[in-house]
Motif scaffolding. Sequence first.
Motif, PDB file in Angstrom:
ATOM      1  N   SER A  70      42.289  29.050 -58.792  1.00  0.00           N
ATOM      2  CA  SER A  70      42.368  30.486 -59.072  1.00  0.00           C
ATOM      3  C   SER A  70      40.980  30.993 -59.454  1.00  0.00           C
ATOM      4  O   SER A  70      40.289  30.370 -60.246  1.00  0.00           O
ATOM      5  CB  SER A  70      43.341  30.677 -60.240  1.00  0.00           C
ATOM      6  OG  SER A  70      43.321  32.011 -60.643  1.00  0.00           O
ATOM      7  N   GLY A  71      40.563  32.085 -58.854  1.00  0.00           N
ATOM      8  CA  GLY A  71      39.255  32.669 -59.158  1.00  0.00           C
ATOM      9  C   GLY A  71      38.146  32.203 -58.238  1.00  0.00           C
ATOM     10  O   GLY A  71      37.022  32.708 -58.283  1.00  0.00           O
ATOM     11  N   THR A  72      38.449  31.250 -57.340  1.00  0.00           N
ATOM     12  CA  THR A  72      37.414  30.750 -56.411  1.00  0.00           C
ATOM     13  C   THR A  72      36.985  31.832 -55.434  1.00  0.00           C
ATOM     14  O   THR A  72      35.841  31.840 -54.975  1.00  0.00           O
ATOM     15  CB  THR A  72      37.973  29.569 -55.577  1.00  0.00           C
ATOM     16  OG1 THR A  72      38.472  28.607 -56.463  1.00  0.00           O
ATOM     17  CG2 THR A  72      36.926  28.949 -54.706  1.00  0.00           C
ATOM     18  N   GLY A  73      37.952  32.674 -55.063  1.00  0.00           N
ATOM     19  CA  GLY A  73      37.623  33.712 -54.089  1.00  0.00           C
ATOM     20  C   GLY A  73      38.533  33.690 -52.876  1.00  0.00           C
ATOM     21  O   GLY A  73      38.158  34.198 -51.809  1.00  0.00           O
ATOM     22  N   LYS A  74      39.739  33.144 -53.010  1.00  0.00           N
ATOM     23  CA  LYS A  74      40.650  33.060 -51.857  1.00  0.00           C
ATOM     24  C   LYS A  74      41.047  34.454 -51.374  1.00  0.00           C
ATOM     25  O   LYS A  74      41.025  34.729 -50.185  1.00  0.00           O
ATOM     26  CB  LYS A  74      41.928  32.270 -52.223  1.00  0.00           C
ATOM     27  CG  LYS A  74      41.656  30.850 -52.674  1.00  0.00           C
ATOM     28  CD  LYS A  74      42.938  30.096 -52.976  1.00  0.00           C
ATOM     29  CE  LYS A  74      43.729  30.673 -54.142  1.00  0.00           C
ATOM     30  NZ  LYS A  74      43.045  30.663 -55.434  1.00  0.00           N
ATOM     31  N   GLY A  75      41.411  35.321 -52.314  1.00  0.00           N
ATOM     32  CA  GLY A  75      41.805  36.684 -51.940  1.00  0.00           C
ATOM     33  C   GLY A  75      40.657  37.410 -51.264  1.00  0.00           C
ATOM     34  O   GLY A  75      40.844  38.092 -50.244  1.00  0.00           O
ATOM     35  N   THR A  76      39.462  37.243 -51.820  1.00  0.00           N
ATOM     36  CA  THR A  76      38.264  37.900 -51.273  1.00  0.00           C
ATOM     37  C   THR A  76      37.966  37.351 -49.874  1.00  0.00           C
ATOM     38  O   THR A  76      37.645  38.110 -48.942  1.00  0.00           O
ATOM     39  CB  THR A  76      37.055  37.651 -52.210  1.00  0.00           C
ATOM     40  OG1 THR A  76      37.450  38.027 -53.536  1.00  0.00           O
ATOM     41  CG2 THR A  76      35.824  38.411 -51.782  1.00  0.00           C
ATOM     42  N   LEU A  77      38.110  36.034 -49.715  1.00  0.00           N
ATOM     43  CA  LEU A  77      37.865  35.393 -48.413  1.00  0.00           C
ATOM     44  C   LEU A  77      38.865  35.907 -47.367  1.00  0.00           C
ATOM     45  O   LEU A  77      38.475  36.260 -46.245  1.00  0.00           O
ATOM     46  CB  LEU A  77      38.009  33.861 -48.570  1.00  0.00           C
ATOM     47  CG  LEU A  77      37.934  33.043 -47.292  1.00  0.00           C
ATOM     48  CD1 LEU A  77      36.513  33.025 -46.733  1.00  0.00           C
ATOM     49  CD2 LEU A  77      38.412  31.598 -47.531  1.00  0.00           C
TER      50      LEU A  77
HETATM   51  P1  ADP Z   1      41.284  34.027 -56.038  1.00  0.00           P
HETATM   52  O1  ADP Z   1      42.051  34.812 -55.020  1.00  0.00           O
HETATM   53  O2  ADP Z   1      40.880  32.664 -55.527  1.00  0.00           O
HETATM   54  O3  ADP Z   1      41.980  33.936 -57.353  1.00  0.00           O
HETATM   55  P2  ADP Z   1      39.449  36.331 -56.054  1.00  0.00           P
HETATM   56  O4  ADP Z   1      39.295  36.591 -54.591  1.00  0.00           O
HETATM   57  O5  ADP Z   1      40.314  37.214 -56.873  1.00  0.00           O
HETATM   58  O6  ADP Z   1      39.896  34.788 -56.292  1.00  0.00           O
HETATM   59  O7  ADP Z   1      37.959  36.297 -56.653  1.00  0.00           O
HETATM   60  C1  ADP Z   1      37.718  36.098 -58.029  1.00  0.00           C
HETATM   61  C2  ADP Z   1      36.491  36.909 -58.451  1.00  0.00           C
HETATM   62  O8  ADP Z   1      35.326  36.338 -57.859  1.00  0.00           O
HETATM   63  C3  ADP Z   1      36.558  38.370 -58.001  1.00  0.00           C
HETATM   64  O9  ADP Z   1      36.016  39.184 -59.026  1.00  0.00           O
HETATM   65  C4  ADP Z   1      35.666  38.385 -56.756  1.00  0.00           C
HETATM   66  O10 ADP Z   1      35.041  39.644 -56.579  1.00  0.00           O
HETATM   67  C5  ADP Z   1      34.628  37.306 -57.068  1.00  0.00           C
HETATM   68  N1  ADP Z   1      34.186  36.600 -55.854  1.00  0.00           N
HETATM   69  C6  ADP Z   1      34.967  36.168 -54.843  1.00  0.00           C
HETATM   70  N2  ADP Z   1      34.230  35.544 -53.892  1.00  0.00           N
HETATM   71  C7  ADP Z   1      32.954  35.581 -54.328  1.00  0.00           C
HETATM   72  C8  ADP Z   1      31.706  35.116 -53.782  1.00  0.00           C
HETATM   73  N3  ADP Z   1      31.652  34.474 -52.619  1.00  0.00           N
HETATM   74  N4  ADP Z   1      30.585  35.339 -54.517  1.00  0.00           N
HETATM   75  C9  ADP Z   1      30.646  35.981 -55.709  1.00  0.00           C
HETATM   76  N5  ADP Z   1      31.787  36.459 -56.266  1.00  0.00           N
HETATM   77  C10 ADP Z   1      32.919  36.262 -55.593  1.00  0.00           C
END
Ligand code: ADP
Length: 204
Positions: free
Chosen positions: A15-22
Amino acid sequence: MNLKRGLITVISGPSGTGKGTLIAGLMKIDRNMHYAISATTREMRSGEAEGISYYFKSRDQFDSLIEQGEVLEWDEFCGYRYGTLRSELETKVESGLDVVLDLTVKGAMAIKKAFPEDSISVFLLPPSIEALEERIRGRKRETEEQLKDRLAQAEKEIECVTAFDYVLVSDSITQAPKRLKMIIDAERQKVRRNPDILERLGLR
Ligand code: ADP
Ligand code: 5GP
């Protein structure tokens, strides 16, 4: 008739790695990708919407979906239940649509087992544990206690990377979706995933 089945891409990672953002980045550059919306018993956060982020369910509603056979896999994460809905995945894959899922490691393994030919699994690693903590803190969603819980889970989840087909590091917001798309595009071109072409050539 559409001979081609859709490709299922499962993304896992702490959680927090950036899966949603990816996944959001992937959907922007890959118009043929569909996101499978999960059901969850956790409360809706600000910025989320019913039927877009998740289908938000009470514990009883979630359990009756399981009883009705509507949940293909489910897992408990930090005290809440999350599950993949049959209605979100099966019909799409059968009609040839490509689907991306954001699942826990247990969920990823369950989908891999249920759809061995149709699915690929991708583990998303944070650049470092420090960067992960910074990201979780940065999005200001979890309490301090939830943050500690998620970080403890992260260490355990990272050890599961060897069970996945692919690994990506979420270092760059712009590059990581492009690398994911390259993996997906290569998988789409596998001979066995192109029965229409084989049929045209009279090889099927
Ligand atoms: P997850 O879905 O894995 O829980 P999120 O996509 O919510 O993670 O991302 C967690 C936080 O990290 C968000 O604030 C997002 O903007 C930031 N983030 C995501 N990917 C990156 C990246 N490649 N570099 C820097 N920050 C990122
Ligand atoms: P969040 O509360 O941050 O939205 O999600 C927490 C975790 O639940 C994430 O690791 C996400 O991958 C996982 N998750 C979301 N939906 C599902 C699902 O349908 N099944 C499983 N197994 N995990 C899910």
